[in-house]
Write a protein that holds these residues in place. Structure first.
Motif, mmCIF file in Angstrom:
data_model
loop_
_atom_site.group_PDB
_atom_site.id
_atom_site.type_symbol
_atom_site.label_atom_id
_atom_site.label_comp_id
_atom_site.label_asym_id
_atom_site.label_seq_id
_atom_site.Cartn_x
_atom_site.Cartn_y
_atom_site.Cartn_z
ATOM 1 N N ARG A 232 2.863 14.501 -13.426
ATOM 2 C CA ARG A 232 1.931 15.169 -14.334
ATOM 3 C C ARG A 232 2.103 16.690 -14.229
ATOM 4 N N LEU B 117 3.632 5.749 -5.498
ATOM 5 C CA LEU B 117 3.399 5.855 -6.942
ATOM 6 C C LEU B 117 2.352 6.936 -7.234
ATOM 7 N N GLY B 118 1.322 6.978 -6.389
ATOM 8 C CA GLY B 118 0.282 7.997 -6.557
ATOM 9 C C GLY B 118 0.865 9.396 -6.488
ATOM 10 N N HIS B 119 1.682 9.645 -5.459
ATOM 11 C CA HIS B 119 2.319 10.954 -5.325
ATOM 12 C C HIS B 119 3.240 11.227 -6.497
ATOM 13 N N ASP C 137 2.020 0.064 -14.210
ATOM 14 C CA ASP C 137 0.924 1.028 -14.159
ATOM 15 C C ASP C 137 1.446 2.461 -14.199
ATOM 16 N N CYS D 105 2.536 3.219 -17.726
ATOM 17 C CA CYS D 105 1.352 3.398 -18.577
ATOM 18 C C CYS D 105 0.737 4.778 -18.347
ATOM 19 N N ALA D 106 0.562 5.144 -17.084
ATOM 20 C CA ALA D 106 -0.067 6.424 -16.775
ATOM 21 C C ALA D 106 0.764 7.569 -17.352
ATOM 22 N N LEU E 9 3.072 10.080 -9.535
ATOM 23 C CA LEU E 9 2.350 10.357 -10.782
ATOM 24 C C LEU E 9 1.725 11.746 -10.770
ATOM 25 N N ALA E 10 1.165 12.120 -9.616
ATOM 26 C CA ALA E 10 0.551 13.449 -9.534
ATOM 27 C C ALA E 10 1.615 14.516 -9.785
ATOM 28 N N GLN F 44 2.047 1.848 -3.358
ATOM 29 C CA GLN F 44 1.000 2.432 -4.197
ATOM 30 C C GLN F 44 0.828 3.912 -3.890
ATOM 31 N N ASP F 45 0.924 4.263 -2.605
ATOM 32 C CA ASP F 45 0.822 5.680 -2.232
ATOM 33 C C ASP F 45 1.968 6.474 -2.850
ATOM 34 N N ARG G 141 0.841 -1.210 0.000
ATOM 35 C CA ARG G 141 0.000 0.000 0.000
ATOM 36 C C ARG G 141 0.870 1.252 0.000
ATOM 37 N N ASN H 179 0.344 7.850 -21.035
ATOM 38 C CA ASN H 179 -0.933 8.512 -21.332
ATOM 39 C C ASN H 179 -0.800 10.021 -21.223
ATOM 40 N N GLU H 180 -0.168 10.456 -20.117
ATOM 41 C CA GLU H 180 -0.037 11.902 -19.887
ATOM 42 C C GLU H 180 0.822 12.532 -20.972
#
Lengths: 704, 202
Positions: A376, A368-370, A423, A426-427, A372-373, A365-366, A362, A430-431
């Motif tokens: 971007r 990775l979330g930060h 993931d 991929c993200a 990616l944000a 994943q957190d 987890r 996309n961006e």
């Protein structure tokens, strides 16, 4: 033949009939005689055969009695054999029973010895011997014990089980003591005894607990981030230290258990993993605070420049955790290797389950979330900045928009791949596709939609009436910038496609399954849409260039078909257009790609030829005028042949039309249309009719 | 190359546990996996359907509903031709979150994207959101509306088939693709989706 038949057949009332009947009877008589003598002659041999047969019969009877005797013998032998084998079986049984008896006697003796031995061993602190006894007890045939009990002896198992339990308790206590004292040697020695007393799992649990405490201490030390304000990837380093400590713990557990208790890594991991999870979580919480990470990076006001080290750190952190998971998976495989296929799968699955459900996953994943944000945000801001720098300004003649944007795109994609997550890659793909398409290609499209006046010079057919305007520097700069943007659009399309294949190749190593590979390919294909956007912008510019040439092309088309012969300046007259086109080509070659120049020339020449051919039919010509037109057309075709190969074909039809116009006599028309007629017969005749000196009937009579 | 004329990307979004994965698996594999775990990141599946005798390839992206995957899932909105927003009719909070989802869609998706609101789990006895409430919401926000049950296979086929039909109609109305159309995702000829005027179809 019977008598009645004979009587019916022949009329016996007459002599003749009687005679015939008599003849018949006589004939039959002689036949019967013959037959009888034949039979009599065979009687001899028949008698001989009968004799032989009766002799043979007597012999057969003898054989039968012999056979009977033999059959009886065989029967008797079989009975004997059966008896013998039954005896042998009995003997076998008896022997195996004796052997079993012996083993049980041994077992019983051992049992007594074992339970006494265990107690003695415990007293003597000789746990190896004790465990050896228990191990012996466990390997005993349960029948022996049952047999002992059946004979009314006190159940020896009770004593043994008691002794084994005492031994276990002692071992556990000793192990815990050793663990407390961190007495490595004792821990290892004691751990080896657990599988012997049939408690491998308990041993692994105890060892894992011991290793977990050790790992926890190591992790607590590893968690400390000395300089949180440092720009270096201090948090990634801390996470690396933590997962390394965790990995070391797991590896020690595996090594210790490898020989005695394989396939139990998941039990050890379950005990050790929480320490790793909480360590990494603690660092992550600090990281979020220190790096001021927010779900929306716009709020934190980080500049793109200062975001870069943070992005690198986040990607690195994530990849470290990913490496740790890969390490665990590999160790699980190694640990379960000696087991059977289904057990092996169960062990590997158990480890996979722990990995998927642990808090570290987890946290990853957190992170990775930060990441990616922020990535971007960085991408958006960087592309926006590149756009701002590239926005057309007075006096600026160069643009590096595409270079800049693709530099950023490439960097961002590489960083995403370095995070180790499919993931994530991929993200980011996309961006990137979306930013390239909307940002860069969109801007180029906007700029290219508004071309400057005459971006490429094509001199007109007549010398300008006024001296040319003094060159306005700004306008010149604007033209050059326009062409530069056009080049960028073309390069952008190529770049986007190259980036897609690069990204696929780089990220392919991350994919662990076919589905993940498909996902990556699909996301990378999104860059194709960006390529199409760049290409569309380029096409837009190309058609704008062609449109800008339009007025001059119309004028030149009129000039080409001018019936006035201009005999005094024949050469100059014919060369005027090729010279003008040469100027255009040179200017174009200086600024745009060869591919674009070719496309432009094809478009220009196609229009020129079509318009000239149409204009031709509005004029009337004498021979001189026709020759002039033909000369001009030939020069044009020659120029196209040498300078614009792709456009040459476009002129072929017009060249033939001009050739028709310059004929001496209509009857030569067929030669003018060689080698391949480009004009249909009615079209050719219409052109011939433009000549004032050709007779209409000659033209009509022509066969083309 | 595969034989299909259109390729559409369909993305499913919505809170965790509303049944997005089950809808996708029911449609693509014809099964209802009991005890389906939470989706990690994004999964994708492909199914080719036939509309008016023409092959249409649906690329279905099934996103994780959990908050921490938001930055992954958001990146898929822009290339989507259709967005399916799913809620659970037996769970009020999943319905209450719809405005948040719409805000996300507004922010990240193409404004011409086809949007469908789906109330899933009609097989459940404990319905909390009446059908007309969902219908009203969809109408107010210019979305198609459908209630489904992945478990009973109710309306699932219809949901995806109607999307395929609608997207194909839109693509045919505006046959001129956004760019020259020679390039599109995954080797296929893709046609950009026109500005579909969304209306309620029940």
């Amino acid at each position: 033949m019977s008598l009645s038949l004979l009587l019916e057949k022949y009329d016996v009332s007459t002599d003749e009939g009687l005679q015939k009947a008599l003849n018949e009877i006589e004939k039959e008589e002689s036949e019967v005689d013959e037959a009888l003598s034949g039979v009599l002659s065979r009687a001899c041999s028949l008698e001989g055969r009968l004799r032989a047969a009766s002799q043979a019969y007597t012999k057969l009877t003898e054989v039968k009695t012999d056979a009977q005797i033999a059959a009886d013998m065989v029967d008797k032998t079989a009975g004997l054999a059966r008896d013998v084998s039954a005896k042998v079986r009995q003997l076998d049984l008896a022997r195996s029973r004796v052997a079993e008896c012996q083993r049980r006697v041994h077992d019983l003796i051992d049992l007594q010895l074992c339970s006494a031995g265990v107690e003695a061993a415990i007293k003597a602190h000789d746990y190896e011997t004790g465990a050896g006894h228990v191990s012996r007890f466990l390997s005993m045939d349960p029948g022996s014990v049952a047999a002992a009990r059946a004979r009314g002896a006190p159940d020896p198992r009770d004593a043994m089980t008691r002794a084994a339990n005492t031994l276990r308790e002692h071992l556990v206590r000793k192990f815990e003591e050793a663990a407390r004292k961190e007495d490595e040697a004792s821990v290892e020695r004691l751990f080896k005894l657990f599988p012997q007393i049939g408690r491998a799992e308990e041993g692994v649990d105890l060892l894992a607990k011991y290793l977990a405490t050790q790992t926890e201490t190591a992790i607590r030390r590893a968690c400390v981030v000395s300089d949180v304000t440092s720009e270096a990837a201090v948090f990634a380093d801390a996470v690396t230290r933590v997962v390394e400590a965790g990995g070391a713990g797991v590896e020690r557990a595996r090594q210790a258990a490898a020989t005695h208790a394989p396939g139990l890594l998941h039990r050890a991991l379950r005990v050790i993993q929480p320490a790793v999870c909480s360590g990494v979580r603690r660092i992550f919480t600090e990281l979020v605070l220190a790096r001021r990470l927010e779900s929306d990076p716009h709020r934190s006001g980080i500049s793109p420049l200062s975001a870069e080290p943070i992005l690198a750190e986040l990607a690195l952190t994530h990849s470290r955790i990913w490496l740790y998971f890969t390490f665990l998976r590999r160790k699980a495989e190694v640990d379960a290797a000696p087991l059977k296929e289904d057990q092996k799968k169960a062990c590997v699955d158990a480890v996979e389950k722990i990995i998927n459900e642990c808090d570290l996953m987890r946290t990853a994943q957190d992170i990775l979330g930060h990441y990616l944000a922020l990535e971007r945000y960085f991408l958006e801001e960087s592309v926006n900045k590149a756009l701002k720098l590239a926005t057309p300004q007075v006096g600026v003649t160069t643009s590096s928009l595409v270079d800049d944007v693709f530099f950023i795109a490439r960097k961002v994609i590489r960083r995403a791949v370095s995070s180790g997550s499919v993931d994530g890659a991929c993200a980011v793909l996309n961006e990137v596709s979306s930013q390239l398409e909307r940002g860069a290609a969109g801007a180029l499209r906007r700029w290219l939609r508004a071309p400057p006046h005459e971006p490429l010079p094509l001199p007109g057919p007549r010398a300008p009436r006024y001296p040319p305007d003094p060159v306005d520097k700004d306008v010149e700069a604007q033209k050059i910038l326009y062409l530069a943007h056009m080049n960028e659009a073309e390069a952008g399309a190529d770049w986007a496609e190259r980036l897609a294949s690069e990204a696929c190749a780089a990220a392919a190593a991350l994919a662990r399954s076919a589905a993940e590979r498909d996902k990556l390919t699909s996301c990378a294909a999104g860059l194709g849409t960006a390529a199409a956007a760049f290409r569309a912008a380029h096409d837009l510019a190309l058609s704008a260039l062609a449109a800008a040439l339009h007025p001059k092309i119309v004028a030149w088309a009129q000039r080409l078909v001018d019936p006035a012969p201009h005999t005094d300046e024949m050469e100059d007259d014919a060369d005027a257009l090729p010279q003008a086109l040469e100027q255009l080509t040179e200017a174009a070659r200086a600024h745009i790609s060869a591919r674009a120049v070719d496309a432009l020339l094809v478009a220009a020449l196609a229009e020129l030829a079509a318009r000239a051919e149409a204009a031709l039919t509005h004029n009337r010509y004498d021979r001189e005028g026709g020759l002039a037109v033909e000369r001009r057309a030939r020069r044009l075709a020659a120029w196209a042949g040498s300078s614009a190969g792709a456009a040459r074909e476009r002129c072929a039809r017009y060249t033939q039309a001009a050739a028709l116009l310059a004929l001496e006599h209509p009857s030569h028309a067929r030669d003018a249309l060689l080698p391949t007629p480009r004009l249909a017969a009615p079209e050719a005749k219409e052109i011939l009719a433009r000549r004032t000196d050709f007779k209409m009937e000659d033209i009509k009579r022509l066969k083309l | 190359m595969e034989d299909y004329k259109f390729l559409f990307k369909v993305v499913l979004v919505g809170n965790a546990g509303v049944g997005k994965t089950c809808l996708v698996r029911r449609f693509t594999q014809g099964l209802f996996p009991p005890g389906q775990g939470a989706t990690i990141g994004v999964d994708f599946m492909i199914k080719t359907v036939e509309v008016d005798g023409e092959k249409v390839k649906l690329q279905i992206w099934d996103t994780a509903g959990q908050e921490r995957f938001r930055s992954i899932t958001q990146s898929y909105y822009r290339s989507a031709h259709a967005l399916i927003l799913v809620y659970d009719i037996s769970c009020q909070p999943t319905f209450d979150c719809l405005p948040d989802w719409l805000r996300e869609i507004e922010e990240y998706a193409n404004n011409k994207v086809l949007r469908i609101l789906v109330g899933n789990k009609t097989d459940r006895e404990d319905r909390e959101i009446p059908r007309h409430i969902g219908e009203d919401f969809a109408q107010r926000h210019g979305m198609y509306f459908l209630e489904t049950s992945a478990k009973e296979a109710e309306n699932v086929e219809r949901l995806f088939m109607e999307i395929a039909v609608e997207l194909m109609e839109q693509a045919k109305c505006k046959e001129l693709p956004k760019y020259d159309g020679s390039l599109g995702p995954i080797n296929g000829k893709t046609t950009s989706v026109g500005d579909g005027s969304c209306c309620l179809r029940s």
